[in-house]
Scaffold this active site. Structure first.
Site, PDB file in Angstrom:
ATOM      1  N   PRO A  39       0.726  -1.159   0.141  1.00  0.00           N
ATOM      2  CA  PRO A  39      -0.004  -0.093  -0.140  1.00  0.00           C
ATOM      3  C   PRO A  39       0.992   1.277   0.007  1.00  0.00           C
ATOM      4  CG  PRO A  39      -0.384  -1.294   1.936  1.00  0.00           C
ATOM      5  CD  PRO A  39       1.031  -1.695   1.491  1.00  0.00           C
ATOM      6  N   GLU A  40       0.592   2.143  -0.705  1.00  0.00           N
ATOM      7  CA  GLU A  40       1.244   3.449  -0.983  1.00  0.00           C
ATOM      8  C   GLU A  40       0.329   4.388  -0.099  1.00  0.00           C
ATOM      9  OE1 GLU A  40       3.069   4.511  -4.501  1.00  0.00           O
ATOM     10  OE2 GLU A  40       3.090   2.326  -5.275  1.00  0.00           O
TER      11      GLU A  40
END
Length: 271
Positions: free
Chosen positions: A2-3
């Site tokens: 996840p960014e």
DNA sequence: AAAAGCCCCTGGATGC
DNA sequence: TGCATCCAGGGGCTTT
């Protein structure tokens, strides 16, 4: 995995629902990146005040202390009143009066860590070196440009390092540089002011757009309700090696920078 | 001080 | 089908 957009979408998915809850119990599964740093039973009875985000960390504020959560490469959170029995990769459950917050993380690069407050040594070690938040008012262009000027490393790696601006991961770094028309190998210090302006806007725009779309280009990202974000936002260059650039049709190139793949268009990003 | 490498770990895709 | 190899969204730590 996840960014920033995925972490923010995750936060929004349960912050309001868990705020005001009381912790009933804590279940810890296989070891994550770091130990919880508190006896799980000691958290029972505490209240949950809310959830903030700093970079890719989630901060779950309790009426005493807080939990720092990180999703690593493969982590995702669920929040529900009725979750099934924990599976192989469910390594942390925060059971509360409003529902259970569960971390699923196959690769276990993620973490849940308890700290007394943000000034504690551990919190400072993890959060202290983080750069500016790209969303909201704090993302000052002059500070951004000044941050770039003092780094000679390739701009792609400076974006990833997170000490100038946080939240830009491997996918969005390639995407932002494409949007700004900047070659990923260019030394950050050599980026002109007008091009830095474009990059500043590109970082903000690409992340904001991904948040709006509810999370991402990531194949296996799922939100706190377990819904997949399967290619909700199509990548422009990331993962498109050899495929035609969407602007000029030149084949997209892939290269390695610091063991990570970088994608770019050799024509649209000349230097 | 900054930059470059090295790991942590599991699962899916690809190739023989 | 089986097995080996490579690759993946992060980032702290150690070494240059």
């Amino acid at each position: 995995m996840p960014e920033l957009p995925e972490v923010e979408v995750t936060r929004r998915g349960f912050a309001d629902r868990i705020a005001g809850a009381r912790i009933e119990s804590v279940r810890v599964g296989k070891p994550l990146r770091w130990a919880l740093a508190v006896e799980p039973g000691a958290l029972a009875g505490r209240g949950v005040l809310g959830v903030r985000r700093r970079g890719k960390y989630l901060l779950v504020d309790l009426d005493a202390g807080l939990l720092l959560m990180h999703l690593g490469m493969s982590g995702s959170l669920r929040f529900d009143t009725a979750l099934p029995a924990p599976g192989t990769h469910d390594h942390f459950d925060l059971v509360t009066s409003r529902g259970t917050l569960r971390l699923n993380d196959p690769r276990r690069f993620g973490a849940v860590v308890y700290v007394e407050d943000e000034a504690s040594p551990l919190a400072r070690k993890l959060l202290g070196g983080l750069g500016m938040e790209p969303l909201g008012d704090g993302f000052d262009f002059e500070a951004f440009h000044a941050g770039l000027r003092r780094r000679r490393a390739p701009i792609k790696q400076v974006l990833l390092a997170g000490d100038v601006v946080v939240g830009v991961g491997n996918i969005y770094a390639s995407e932002a540089l494409f949007l700004a028309g900047i070659r990923p190998t260019l030394s950050a210090a050599r980026i002109s002011r007008p091009r830095a302006l474009r990059l500043h806007a590109a970082v903000r725009d690409i992340l904001a757009r991904a948040v709006e779309r509810g999370g991402s280009t990531l194949r296996d990202f799922s939100n706190v309700d377990g819904q997949s974000g399967y290619f909700q936002l199509e990548a422009t260059v990331y993962g498109r090696k050899g495929e035609p650039c969407r602007v000029c049709a030149t084949p997209v190139r892939m290269m390695r920078q610091g063991q990570r793949a970088t994608y770019f268009c050799p024509v649209c990003q000349k230097h």
